[in-house]
Design a protein around this motif. Structure first.
Motif, PDB file in Angstrom:
ATOM      1  N   MET A   1      73.697  96.399 -35.441  1.00  0.00           N
ATOM      2  CA  MET A   1      74.682  96.096 -36.475  1.00  0.00           C
ATOM      3  C   MET A   1      75.015  97.381 -37.235  1.00  0.00           C
ATOM      4  O   MET A   1      74.118  98.102 -37.656  1.00  0.00           O
ATOM      5  CB  MET A   1      74.124  95.047 -37.446  1.00  0.00           C
ATOM      6  N   GLU A   5      77.641  96.734 -42.433  1.00  0.00           N
ATOM      7  CA  GLU A   5      77.654  95.276 -42.372  1.00  0.00           C
ATOM      8  C   GLU A   5      76.305  94.701 -42.811  1.00  0.00           C
ATOM      9  O   GLU A   5      75.254  95.256 -42.516  1.00  0.00           O
ATOM     10  CB  GLU A   5      78.009  94.797 -40.959  1.00  0.00           C
ATOM     11  N   MET A 110      75.117  87.643 -32.873  1.00  0.00           N
ATOM     12  CA  MET A 110      75.949  88.727 -33.400  1.00  0.00           C
ATOM     13  C   MET A 110      76.827  89.333 -32.315  1.00  0.00           C
ATOM     14  O   MET A 110      77.967  89.715 -32.570  1.00  0.00           O
ATOM     15  CB  MET A 110      75.064  89.806 -34.022  1.00  0.00           C
ATOM     16  N   SER A 111      76.299  89.392 -31.099  1.00  0.00           N
ATOM     17  CA  SER A 111      77.103  89.918 -29.988  1.00  0.00           C
ATOM     18  C   SER A 111      78.330  89.055 -29.755  1.00  0.00           C
ATOM     19  O   SER A 111      79.427  89.572 -29.486  1.00  0.00           O
ATOM     20  CB  SER A 111      76.243  89.976 -28.713  1.00  0.00           C
ATOM     21  N   LYS A 114      80.900  89.596 -32.548  1.00  0.00           N
ATOM     22  CA  LYS A 114      81.640  90.843 -32.389  1.00  0.00           C
ATOM     23  C   LYS A 114      82.825  90.687 -31.430  1.00  0.00           C
ATOM     24  O   LYS A 114      83.717  91.538 -31.380  1.00  0.00           O
ATOM     25  CB  LYS A 114      80.717  91.946 -31.886  1.00  0.00           C
ATOM     26  N   GLN A 115      82.825  89.591 -30.675  1.00  0.00           N
ATOM     27  CA  GLN A 115      83.950  89.313 -29.781  1.00  0.00           C
ATOM     28  C   GLN A 115      85.088  88.582 -30.496  1.00  0.00           C
ATOM     29  O   GLN A 115      86.074  88.206 -29.871  1.00  0.00           O
ATOM     30  CB  GLN A 115      83.459  88.493 -28.590  1.00  0.00           C
ATOM     31  N   SER A 164      80.830  83.947 -40.330  1.00  0.00           N
ATOM     32  CA  SER A 164      81.384  85.128 -40.981  1.00  0.00           C
ATOM     33  C   SER A 164      81.662  84.839 -42.450  1.00  0.00           C
ATOM     34  O   SER A 164      81.662  83.676 -42.894  1.00  0.00           O
ATOM     35  CB  SER A 164      82.681  85.546 -40.283  1.00  0.00           C
TER      36      SER A 164
END
Length: 304
Positions: A1, A5, A110-111, A114-115, A164
């Motif tokens: 990260m 953030e 989290m991956s 991120k998309q 988020s």
């Protein structure tokens, strides 16, 4: 990260003295291993054991642990709301304090975020340590809820999810007294995705969701779906009326139909009463929860 953030873990707890210390250690280990920046916000939902004292001790050892204490037991769903309300992080991970939701999965979540996904929710591929009856009723509940709800609610998904700041902000605009959070997340919309995971048995303690709490959660969920339950009863009443007519035409006994019709009328009255009771509760405008103590605040206005 990235360093800019932040992420706050939102962790409701109720009478978890047996293992809440282990929960703190494991969550902090995840922060250290993944290099996360943020806080772990525990919400003590009116515990009457040593949960609060243990959490206070942990908070003294590590400033990343923030604490909210309810004045009494207000419920798991509003405890999540309380934690989210006091978070300013870029992301929130919502998970139970019993460690059935593995915190290590936050890296995978989290991956996906991120998309471009604002909500990443866990779908229980398996549920270890639960009775066959509980698994069956849970599956039935989710599927019935989807029939009644105007929004598509993911099957076999609980409260375990990464959200988020945008999703959190929209979620908190839902001003409801009796609530089912997973239904509200569907109402929020935005871009969401689920991922399958195996839910292990509780590491310690036992579930606080007894039959009374589960029934209340179910009623709240169905009521949150709007007028659909009332419409379903109306359609069933029409069907029974036509069926009663057929029985009369063919001179068949109608005693059973009278019984079914009476039961349906009582069900309709009960549903109407339930909605009226919800309206009364909402009209009183009492806070959803009361906080008696906060640890980890940076100012004097009850902000963590």
């Amino acid at each position: 990260m990235p360093d800019c953030e932040t992420i706050d873990f939102i962790v409701p707890a109720y009478n978890e003295a047996e293992g809440i210390g282990k929960t703190c250690e494991r969550l902090l280990a995840v922060f250290d291993k993944l290099g996360l920046h943020g806080s772990i916000i525990f919400i003590d939902d009116g515990s009457d054991d040593d949960t609060w004292q243990i959490l206070k001790t942990q908070a003294e050892k590590d400033l990343r642990i923030k604490l909210l204490r309810f004045s009494r037991n207000f419920g798991h769903q509003v405890a999540i709301v309380a934690g989210l309300t006091r978070s300013k992080a870029d992301y929130n991970l919502i998970l139970d304090s019993d460690l059935q939701d593995p915190p290590e999965l936050v890296d995978r979540m989290m991956s996906l975020a991120k998309q471009g996904y604002d909500v990443v929710y866990g779908v229980r591929e398996s549920r270890q340590g639960e009775t066959a009856m509980k698994k069956m009723t849970a599956k039935l509940f989710y599927r019935l809820l989807n029939i009644f709800s105007p929004y598509s609610i993911p099957l076999d998904a609980g409260d375990f999810r990464l959200v988020s700041a945008k999703a959190r902000s929209l979620f908190l605009q839902a001003d409801e007294t009796a609530r089912l959070n997973r239904e509200i997340w569907s109402w929020v919309g935005l871009k969401q995705i689920g991922f399958a995971y195996h839910r292990p048995s509780r590491v310690f303690g036992k579930s606080k969701y007894n039959w009374k709490r589960m029934l209340k959660l179910a009623f709240d969920g169905f009521a949150a779906s709007g007028a659909a339950p009332v419409l379903a009863v109306a359609v069933a009443a029409g069907g029974l009326f036509l069926l009663s007519g057929l029985f009369l035409i063919f001179s068949a006994p109608v005693y059973s139909m009278v019984t079914f019709s009476s039961a349906l009328v009582l069900a309709a009255i009960a549903i109407a009463g339930f909605y009226i009771a919800r309206l009364y509760t909402q009209s009183r405008r009492r806070p959803d929860y009361l906080i008696s103590e906060i640890i980890g605040t940076n100012n004097g206005n009850n902000q963590v």
